[in-house]
Scaffold this motif. Structure first.
Motif, PDB file in Angstrom:
ATOM      1  N   GLY A  37       0.791  -1.216   0.000  1.00  0.00           N
ATOM      2  CA  GLY A  37       0.000   0.000   0.000  1.00  0.00           C
ATOM      3  C   GLY A  37       0.829   1.274   0.000  1.00  0.00           C
ATOM      4  O   GLY A  37       0.419   2.284  -0.582  1.00  0.00           O
ATOM      5  N   LEU A  38       1.989   1.259   0.633  1.00  0.00           N
ATOM      6  CA  LEU A  38       2.848   2.447   0.659  1.00  0.00           C
ATOM      7  C   LEU A  38       3.436   2.773  -0.709  1.00  0.00           C
ATOM      8  O   LEU A  38       3.864   3.902  -0.946  1.00  0.00           O
ATOM      9  N   PHE A  39       3.430   1.794  -1.600  1.00  0.00           N
ATOM     10  CA  PHE A  39       4.000   2.049  -2.926  1.00  0.00           C
ATOM     11  C   PHE A  39       3.139   3.039  -3.720  1.00  0.00           C
ATOM     12  O   PHE A  39       3.666   3.818  -4.507  1.00  0.00           O
ATOM     13  N   VAL A  40       1.845   3.038  -3.490  1.00  0.00           N
ATOM     14  CA  VAL A  40       0.947   3.958  -4.212  1.00  0.00           C
ATOM     15  C   VAL A  40       1.256   5.412  -3.863  1.00  0.00           C
ATOM     16  O   VAL A  40       1.474   6.224  -4.765  1.00  0.00           O
ATOM     17  N   PRO A  41       1.323   5.790  -2.572  1.00  0.00           N
ATOM     18  CA  PRO A  41       1.697   7.183  -2.297  1.00  0.00           C
ATOM     19  C   PRO A  41       3.128   7.501  -2.720  1.00  0.00           C
ATOM     20  O   PRO A  41       3.431   8.639  -3.080  1.00  0.00           O
ATOM     21  N   TRP A  42       4.007   6.505  -2.687  1.00  0.00           N
ATOM     22  CA  TRP A  42       5.384   6.737  -3.141  1.00  0.00           C
ATOM     23  C   TRP A  42       5.386   7.176  -4.604  1.00  0.00           C
ATOM     24  O   TRP A  42       6.027   8.163  -4.967  1.00  0.00           O
ATOM     25  N   VAL A  43       4.670   6.450  -5.441  1.00  0.00           N
ATOM     26  CA  VAL A  43       4.601   6.799  -6.861  1.00  0.00           C
ATOM     27  C   VAL A  43       3.919   8.153  -7.039  1.00  0.00           C
ATOM     28  O   VAL A  43       4.333   8.954  -7.873  1.00  0.00           O
ATOM     29  N   ALA A  44       2.905   8.424  -6.238  1.00  0.00           N
ATOM     30  CA  ALA A  44       2.211   9.717  -6.335  1.00  0.00           C
ATOM     31  C   ALA A  44       3.138  10.870  -5.966  1.00  0.00           C
ATOM     32  O   ALA A  44       3.078  11.940  -6.578  1.00  0.00           O
ATOM     33  N   VAL A  45       4.019  10.669  -5.001  1.00  0.00           N
ATOM     34  CA  VAL A  45       4.908  11.744  -4.544  1.00  0.00           C
ATOM     35  C   VAL A  45       6.097  11.932  -5.474  1.00  0.00           C
ATOM     36  O   VAL A  45       6.422  13.056  -5.853  1.00  0.00           O
ATOM     37  N   VAL A  52       7.664   1.557 -14.466  1.00  0.00           N
ATOM     38  CA  VAL A  52       7.053   0.953 -13.277  1.00  0.00           C
ATOM     39  C   VAL A  52       6.544  -0.452 -13.588  1.00  0.00           C
ATOM     40  O   VAL A  52       6.418  -1.279 -12.692  1.00  0.00           O
ATOM     41  N   TRP A  53       6.344  -0.749 -14.857  1.00  0.00           N
ATOM     42  CA  TRP A  53       5.922  -2.101 -15.230  1.00  0.00           C
ATOM     43  C   TRP A  53       6.966  -3.124 -14.767  1.00  0.00           C
ATOM     44  O   TRP A  53       6.627  -4.268 -14.458  1.00  0.00           O
ATOM     45  N   GLN A  54       8.245  -2.690 -14.705  1.00  0.00           N
ATOM     46  CA  GLN A  54       9.289  -3.602 -14.232  1.00  0.00           C
ATOM     47  C   GLN A  54       9.072  -3.977 -12.770  1.00  0.00           C
ATOM     48  O   GLN A  54       9.312  -5.117 -12.375  1.00  0.00           O
ATOM     49  N   ASN A  55       8.619  -3.008 -11.981  1.00  0.00           N
ATOM     50  CA  ASN A  55       8.326  -3.290 -10.576  1.00  0.00           C
ATOM     51  C   ASN A  55       7.236  -4.350 -10.457  1.00  0.00           C
ATOM     52  O   ASN A  55       7.346  -5.282  -9.662  1.00  0.00           O
ATOM     53  N   VAL A  56       6.197  -4.192 -11.258  1.00  0.00           N
ATOM     54  CA  VAL A  56       5.070  -5.128 -11.201  1.00  0.00           C
ATOM     55  C   VAL A  56       5.500  -6.523 -11.661  1.00  0.00           C
ATOM     56  O   VAL A  56       5.132  -7.525 -11.047  1.00  0.00           O
ATOM     57  N   THR A  57       6.276  -6.594 -12.734  1.00  0.00           N
ATOM     58  CA  THR A  57       6.720  -7.917 -13.208  1.00  0.00           C
ATOM     59  C   THR A  57       7.674  -8.573 -12.213  1.00  0.00           C
ATOM     60  O   THR A  57       7.630  -9.793 -12.039  1.00  0.00           O
TER      61      THR A  57
END
Length: 174
Positions: A37-45, A52-57
């Motif tokens: 969950g903390l990754f979402v605000p990280w990307v927003a900030v 970022v697709w690399q992170n998901v894969t």
């Protein structure tokens, strides 16, 4: 400043996972969920990056590998979830250093736990409620995952920022 607070929150979550794993040989589901969950605000900030697709894969690959290790009973379910959640914070370029930090941490952790189990008197181990003292018991690998991830976050840097830096709250400690 906000990104430093997010990294601090992530670091505290990882420390909580390590402590809980040492005490109970379990990692509560809420910790990997909060790491994700903390990754979402990280990307927003820090801003969206096209890689970022690399992170998901990497997250999916680590989760799939971990599920296989869990099926063979080589790794605990909490460790698999924590490892996969931590993988989301890195891209493929940072994956190797992250795995090296986690693996080296696991090796050192195993040696330390074996030594501690031999040095602590048997009466103390038998009367302790800490799962870490179980004779020939499992190694709480969540500790290595947490420490390796912390090292990678602050030495390699998370993606999408990709910049290896120490956060502002750590710099005064130098």
């Amino acid at each position: 400043m906000i990104n430093d607070l997010i990294l601090l929150a992530l670091t505290l979550l990882l420390a909580a996972a390590a402590i809980e794993d040492m005490a109970r040989l379990r990692i509560s589901n809420i910790i990997p969920i909060a790491v994700l969950g903390l990754f979402v605000p990280w990307v927003a900030v820090v801003g969206w990056d096209n890689d970022v697709w690399q992170n998901v894969t990497l997250f999916l690959a680590v989760f799939a590998l971990g599920a296989g290790l869990f099926a063979m009973q080589w790794m605990g379910g909490g460790d698999v979830k924590l490892l996969a959640a931590c993988a989301l914070w890195f891209d493929w370029n940072a994956a190797l250093p992250w795995f090296v930090y986690v693996t080296m941490g696991g090796g050192v952790l195993a040696l330390v736990i074996i030594a501690v189990r031999r040095m602590v008197p048997r009466a103390t181990r038998d009367n302790s409620s800490l799962a870490i003292f179980a004779a020939k018991g499992p190694i709480p690998y969540g500790v290595a995952i947490a420490l390796g991830t912390m090292m990678a976050l602050y030495m390699v840097g998370p993606n999408p920022s990709g910049v290896a830096h120490m956060p502002a709250f750590v710099k005064p400690l130098r």
